[in-house]
Scaffold this motif. Structure first.
Motif, PDB file in Angstrom:
ATOM      1  N   SER A 149      71.464  70.146 -22.299  1.00 19.10           N
ATOM      2  CA  SER A 149      72.411  70.421 -23.214  1.00 19.10           C
ATOM      3  C   SER A 149      73.791  70.154 -22.872  1.00 19.10           C
ATOM      4  O   SER A 149      74.143  70.245 -21.642  1.00 19.10           O
ATOM      5  N   ARG A 190      64.795  68.689 -20.148  1.00 20.09           N
ATOM      6  CA  ARG A 190      65.662  69.361 -21.353  1.00 20.09           C
ATOM      7  C   ARG A 190      67.267  69.603 -20.841  1.00 20.09           C
ATOM      8  O   ARG A 190      67.583  69.721 -19.744  1.00 20.09           O
ATOM      9  N   CYS A 247      73.328  77.939 -24.204  1.00 20.54           N
ATOM     10  CA  CYS A 247      72.392  76.817 -24.484  1.00 20.54           C
ATOM     11  C   CYS A 247      71.104  77.056 -23.720  1.00 20.54           C
ATOM     12  O   CYS A 247      70.239  76.425 -24.261  1.00 20.54           O
ATOM     13  N   ASP A 298      68.362  75.419 -31.074  1.00 17.98           N
ATOM     14  CA  ASP A 298      69.240  74.329 -31.647  1.00 17.98           C
ATOM     15  C   ASP A 298      70.258  73.618 -30.893  1.00 17.98           C
ATOM     16  O   ASP A 298      70.937  72.685 -31.307  1.00 17.98           O
ATOM     17  N   ARG A 299      70.385  73.972 -29.621  1.00 16.27           N
ATOM     18  CA  ARG A 299      71.270  73.255 -28.599  1.00 16.27           C
ATOM     19  C   ARG A 299      70.632  72.653 -27.498  1.00 16.27           C
ATOM     20  O   ARG A 299      71.179  72.062 -26.482  1.00 16.27           O
ATOM     21  N   TRP A 300      69.453  72.395 -27.686  1.00 11.42           N
ATOM     22  CA  TRP A 300      68.420  71.568 -26.855  1.00 11.42           C
ATOM     23  C   TRP A 300      68.590  70.123 -27.138  1.00 11.42           C
ATOM     24  O   TRP A 300      68.342  69.879 -28.144  1.00 11.42           O
ATOM     25  N   ASN A 301      68.470  69.212 -25.882  1.00 11.38           N
ATOM     26  CA  ASN A 301      68.482  67.736 -25.912  1.00 11.38           C
ATOM     27  C   ASN A 301      69.440  67.237 -27.023  1.00 11.38           C
ATOM     28  O   ASN A 301      69.063  66.649 -27.992  1.00 11.38           O
ATOM     29  N   LYS A 302      70.871  67.892 -26.931  1.00 11.04           N
ATOM     30  CA  LYS A 302      71.664  67.442 -27.985  1.00 11.04           C
ATOM     31  C   LYS A 302      72.971  67.380 -27.058  1.00 11.04           C
ATOM     32  O   LYS A 302      73.363  67.856 -25.955  1.00 11.04           O
ATOM     33  N   VAL A 303      73.955  66.481 -27.661  1.00 10.35           N
ATOM     34  CA  VAL A 303      75.238  66.508 -27.226  1.00 10.35           C
ATOM     35  C   VAL A 303      76.276  67.590 -28.080  1.00 10.35           C
ATOM     36  O   VAL A 303      75.937  67.145 -29.307  1.00 10.35           O
ATOM     37  N   LEU A 304      76.737  68.387 -27.566  1.00  6.99           N
ATOM     38  CA  LEU A 304      77.360  69.404 -28.494  1.00  6.99           C
ATOM     39  C   LEU A 304      78.803  69.513 -28.786  1.00  6.99           C
ATOM     40  O   LEU A 304      79.560  70.230 -27.783  1.00  6.99           O
ATOM     41  N   ILE A 320      70.375  62.232 -19.749  1.00 10.06           N
ATOM     42  CA  ILE A 320      69.638  62.043 -21.021  1.00 10.06           C
ATOM     43  C   ILE A 320      68.265  61.511 -20.879  1.00 10.06           C
ATOM     44  O   ILE A 320      67.006  61.763 -21.200  1.00 10.06           O
TER      45      ILE A 320
END
Length: 318
Positions: free
Chosen positions: A140, A138, A190, A195-201, A133
Motif C-alpha cells: 500500500s 502486497r 491499509c 481496497d487499499r491493497w496493491n494500490k497507490v493511494l 511494486i
C-alpha cells in the motif's frame, strides 16, 4: 493482531501512525536511530539505524518474524545525497529484510508530489515505489497531500501583526490538508482494508481544497486582526536557487541551500492535489478525502494554546 515493524516512528506522522497501530490492537516494534522526544505508549523501541543495513538487520529486525512493515521514514532535507540514501536505499534494505522476516505486507508513506517528479527526493521515492511494486509483496503506497504543520508557519506572523506572505495573489496553488491523526489512522487501516491493497493511494483531509489566500483569510478572521498581505513573485525562490547554484561553484556547501530553495519553489508553485491525466491539471474533485480534522480547527487550537505547531524543519518556505 499483527506484529508490525515500524520505521520513522519519531517523526510527526510516524508518531501518529504508531498510536493508530497500537489503538488497532497491533504489536508494534519501532526501529529508531534515537530515543523519541516523548514516550510512544504501547510501542516496543529498538535502537537501529535504518540507513545502516547491518544495524537494521541485527538490532532492528533481529531475525524475528513480522507480519508487516510500515514505513513513515523520509529524508530530512530532500537534497540528493539524503534522498537517495533514505528515500531509496534505506527502504530497499528494509524491503529485503521484510521479505526475510516473512512479512506479507509493506505499507509505505510517500508523497503526492511524486506525480510530477522534478526534484531528487521525488525521483528517489519513485525508484523505491517501483521496486516495491515489482517485489511481489502486497503493498500500500500512500500519497498524502499537504500536512497541517507545513501550513502553520505564518500563525505567529499574523498574530504579531505582520502581513501574511503570498506567492502571487495566493491562488496559484491549493491542497486538501490532512492532520497527523487522520493520516496515521489511514495508514494503519491499509493493513486491514482490502481496497487499499496493491494500490497507490492519494489521500487528503476533508475538503474543500484550500488556497494560501484562504489560509490567510482564515487566520485574520480567527485573530480578529485586519487583513494584511504581502505578495512575493512566484519566481523569487527559483531566482535565489539560481544565484546559489552559481555561487556553489566557489563555495560547494551552497549547493545544498540551492536545492532547498528549489524544493521551496516547487511547493510554492505546485498544488498538492491529484493530477488529472486527461488534461494535466490539478483536480480537487479527483483527490480523495479522509478523516474529520480541518486545518482551520488546527489554527483555532494553536491560537488558543491547545496545540503547538510542529517543527517544519528544512522544508519550511516561510
Amino acid at each position: 493482531m499483527s506484529r508490525i515493524a515500524l520505521l520513522g516512528a519519531t517523526g510527526t506522522i510516524g508518531r501518529a501512525t504508531a498510536q493508530a497501530l497500537v489503538d488497532a490492537g497491533h504489536d508494534v516494534v519501532a526501529m529508531v536511530r534515537r530515543e523519541p522526544g516523548a514516550p510512544l505508549p504501547g510501542v516496543t523501541l529498538r535502537r537501529a539505524d535504518p540507513a545502516d543495513p547491518v544495524s537494521l538487520m541485527h538490532d532492528g529486525f533481529a531475525g524475528e518474524h513480522f507480519d508487516a512493515v510500515v514505513s513513515c521514514m523520509a529524508s530530512r532535507t530532500g537534497v540528493p545525497r539524503d534522498a537517495w540514501a533514505i528515500d531509496h536505499k534505506a527502504h530497499s534494505h528494509a524491503l529485503a529484510l521484510a521479505e526475510r522476516c516473512g512479512a506479507g505486507h509493506f505499507v509505505l508513506l510517500s508523497a503526492i508530489c511524486v506525480q510530477k517528479p522534478l526534484r531528487a527526493f521525488q525521483q528517489a521515492k519513485l525508484a523505491f515505489e517501483a521496486e516495491l511494486i515489482a517485489s511481489g509483496m502486497r503493498y500500500s503506497i500512500v500519497h498524502p497531500t499537504a500536512f497541517f504543520k507545513s501550513l502553520s508557519g505564518q500563525i505567529e506572523r499574523v498574530r504579531s501583526g505582520k502581513p501574511f506572505l503570498l506567492f502571487g495573489d495566493g491562488t496559484l496553488t491549493a491542497c486538501k490538508p490532512i492532520s497527523n491523526r487522520d493520516l496515521g489512522a489511514y495508514i494503519a487501516g491499509c493493513l486491514t482494508e482490502p481496497d487499499r491493497w496493491n494500490k497507490v493511494l492519494p489521500i487528503g483531509g476533508p475538503g474543500p481544497a484550500i488556497t494560501p489566500r484562504e489560509q490567510g483569510e482564515a487566520l485574520f478572521a480567527l485573530t480578529g486582526l485586519p487583513p494584511k498581505y504581502r505578495s512575493v513573485p512566484p519566481g523569487f525562490l527559483g531566482g535565489i536557487a539560481g544565484v546559489l547554484s552559481l555561487a556553489a561553484r566557489l563555495i560547494p556547501p551552497l549547493a545544498t541551500k540551492a536545492e532547498l530553495a528549489r524544493i521551496g519553489h516547487y511547493y510554492a508553485t505546485e498544488s498538492m492535489l491529484v493530477l488529472d491525466p486527461a488534461n494535466g491539471s490539478y483536480s480537487a474533485a479527483l483527490t480523495p478525502e479522509t478523516g474529520s480534522d480541518t486545518l482551520f480547527d488546527h489554527y483555532r487550537a494553536v491560537l488558543s494554546g491547545e496545540a503547538v505547531p510542529d517543527d517544519r524543519g528544512e522544508h519550511a518556505v516561510f
